[in-house]
Design a protein around this motif. Structure first.
Motif, mmCIF file in Angstrom:
data_model
loop_
_atom_site.group_PDB
_atom_site.id
_atom_site.type_symbol
_atom_site.label_atom_id
_atom_site.label_comp_id
_atom_site.label_asym_id
_atom_site.label_seq_id
_atom_site.Cartn_x
_atom_site.Cartn_y
_atom_site.Cartn_z
ATOM 1 N N GLY A 1 33.190 77.256 37.656
ATOM 2 C CA GLY A 1 33.259 75.917 38.269
ATOM 3 C C GLY A 1 34.471 75.770 39.169
ATOM 4 N N ILE B 1 34.047 74.738 42.983
ATOM 5 C CA ILE B 1 34.414 73.386 43.451
ATOM 6 C C ILE B 1 35.052 73.469 44.843
ATOM 7 C CG2 ILE B 1 36.765 73.183 42.516
ATOM 8 C CD1 ILE B 1 35.970 70.274 41.819
ATOM 9 N N THR C 1 32.523 73.295 47.460
ATOM 10 C CA THR C 1 31.866 71.994 47.310
ATOM 11 C C THR C 1 32.631 70.910 48.080
ATOM 12 O OG1 THR C 1 31.099 72.621 45.103
ATOM 13 C CG2 THR C 1 31.117 70.276 45.592
ATOM 14 N N ALA D 1 41.652 68.324 40.894
ATOM 15 C CA ALA D 1 40.929 69.097 39.882
ATOM 16 C C ALA D 1 41.962 69.555 38.866
ATOM 17 C CB ALA D 1 40.243 70.300 40.519
ATOM 18 N N ILE E 1 31.723 63.987 42.777
ATOM 19 C CA ILE E 1 32.151 65.395 42.841
ATOM 20 C C ILE E 1 31.241 66.244 41.948
ATOM 21 C CG2 ILE E 1 34.036 67.014 42.335
ATOM 22 C CD1 ILE E 1 36.004 64.781 43.075
ATOM 23 N N LEU F 1 28.884 69.270 43.124
ATOM 24 C CA LEU F 1 29.033 70.617 42.534
ATOM 25 C C LEU F 1 27.704 71.077 41.934
ATOM 26 C CD1 LEU F 1 30.795 73.021 41.692
ATOM 27 C CD2 LEU F 1 31.590 71.703 39.729
#
Ligand SMILES: Cc1ncc(COP(=O)(O)O)c(C=O)c1O
Length: 391
Positions: A105, A109, A112, A203, A257, A261
């Protein structure tokens, strides 16, 4: 012939490749290696979790394609965990997404949220994936130096305004790898206010959230009022429950978000094997005594290693979280020279600070990935073979 894209071609060689090559040669020569380089400790996955994986693997329904956003049991377990640990309410349908390990992830991200040329604000030193994912997305990164003087916290005000204007993402990570630094919620309040002021999503990587000692409790960024407007938090079962090989993690927080994603992911992967997700749900919902037990073991190892390092003149403040020690290199060595000398002369593997960014120069990282007796053995070998002088 060169078939490699410029994107991949620009990625520097894997930083541990040289060390691994030397390790293989030394093992072949019969040398007893003590590997304190890797962040994959020796402690086994607790039996109840492995048993649950075996049980769920018997159900034919669980062997089909999984849901790519995560199975309901896992997402609900993550929401339960946030309510229990932080008092944070999450909607499992829109504010939780399952990941194939948090690394997946974290890497995804970036494309993304970031277009070619955009900036990503990255702590320096930090987990190398933040930087490499940025390069792979044709983004640019701005290092936010973490130093002993600033308690290994970024100085947001030091980021040049022309970079802020083009920044699309900021990574944070506490308890930190490699620095083992921890923060209280007031730091996250400042970060959230800063992110909102400049419209930069945050993040927060909380891979070591539950690996803490004594009475310290690592906060979640989502405890900050309004954090969901700007922040997501990555989490992992790898470290808390020694489940590194399971490849299961999650991201929680800002709905837009997470939705974006999941669009990228649904066109890239098809989710994690359902029995793994169900075993992970069981780990999060179940008896947490394994976490207390493992943290007790890391604390004992931490004390042994800190005492050992102190006995050779290397002083480090006791960390409140993570299973890493971030220690200054002795006089007369660069990080990489020290690590190479230690490996060649003692068979002990440690990681050079520069593997985590330029501000890691002058440091090395020790991972508490082996039993206490082996940590003592490592220190004794260093004491015998190397001349350590500290300023
Ligand atoms: C800071 C940090 N974040 C994320 C990860 C990735 O963990 P996983 O992909 O196993 O969830 C690691 C693993 O070493 C880490 O150190």
């Amino acid at each position: 012939m060169n078939f490699t894209s410029n994107r991949v071609g620009q990625i520097p060689p894997y930083l541990f490749a040289e060390i691994n090559k030397k390790k293989a040669e030394m093992l072949k020569a019969g040398i007893d290696i003590i590997d304190l380089g890797i962040g994959d400790p020796d402690l086994p996955t607790p039996k109840h979790i492995v048993d649950k994986l075996a049980e769920e693997s018997q159900d034919p329904k669980n062997l089909k394609y999984p849901s790519f956003v995560g199975c309901p049991e896992f997402k609900q377990a993550v929401a339960n965990f946030y309510q229990r640990e932080y008092g944070v309410i999450l909607d499992p349908d829109t504010e939780v997404l399952a990941l194939i390990g948090s690394k997946e992830g974290i890497a995804h991200i970036v494309p993304t949220l970031v277009d070619p040329g955009d900036y990503v604000l990255i702590p320096d030193p930090s987990y190398p994936v933040y930087r490499m994912a940025t390069l792979l997305a044709n983004g640019q990164y701005h290092n936010m130096p973490l130093t002993k003087e600033n308690s290994f916290k970024p100085d947001f005000e030091a980021i040049p305004s022309e970079i802020l204007g083009h920044s699309k993402l900021m990574f944070l990570n506490y308890p930190g790898n490699p620095t083992s630094a921890t923060v209280d919620v007031s730091f996250f309040e400042k970060a959230v206010a800063f992110g909102k002021k400049h419209n930069i999503p945050i993040a927060h990587d909380s891979a070591y959230n539950m690996v803490t000692f004594d009475f310290y409790k690592a906060p979640s960024i989502l405890e900050v009022e309004g954090a969901k407007e700007i922040a997501v938090e990555f989490g992992s079962l790898s470290k808390t429950y020694s489940m590194t090989g399971f490849r299961i993690g999650y991201v929680v927080g800002n709905k837009e978000i997470i939705k974006a994603l999941s669009v990228l992911k649904s066109n890239t992967d098809t989710g994690q094997f359902t029995p793994i997700q169900k075993a992970a749900a069981y780990a999060l919902n179940g008896n947490q005594s394994c976490v207390t037990e493992y943290n007790g073991i890391y604390k004992e190892r931490m004390k042994a290693m800190l005492d050992g390092l102190k006995s050779i003149g290397i002083k480090v403040d006791p960390p409140k979280g993570s299973f890493f020690i971030w220690a200054p290199v002795p006089n007369g060595y660069t990080s990489s020279e020290f690590v190479t000398s230690v490996l060649e002369q003692t068979g002990v593997i440690i990681t050079p600070g520069t593997a985590f960014g330029p501000s890691g120069e002058g440091y090395f990282r020790v991972s508490l990935s082996v039993p206490t007796e082996r940590l003592y053995e490592a220190v004794n070998r260093i004491k015998e073979k190397l001349k350590i002088v500290m300023s």
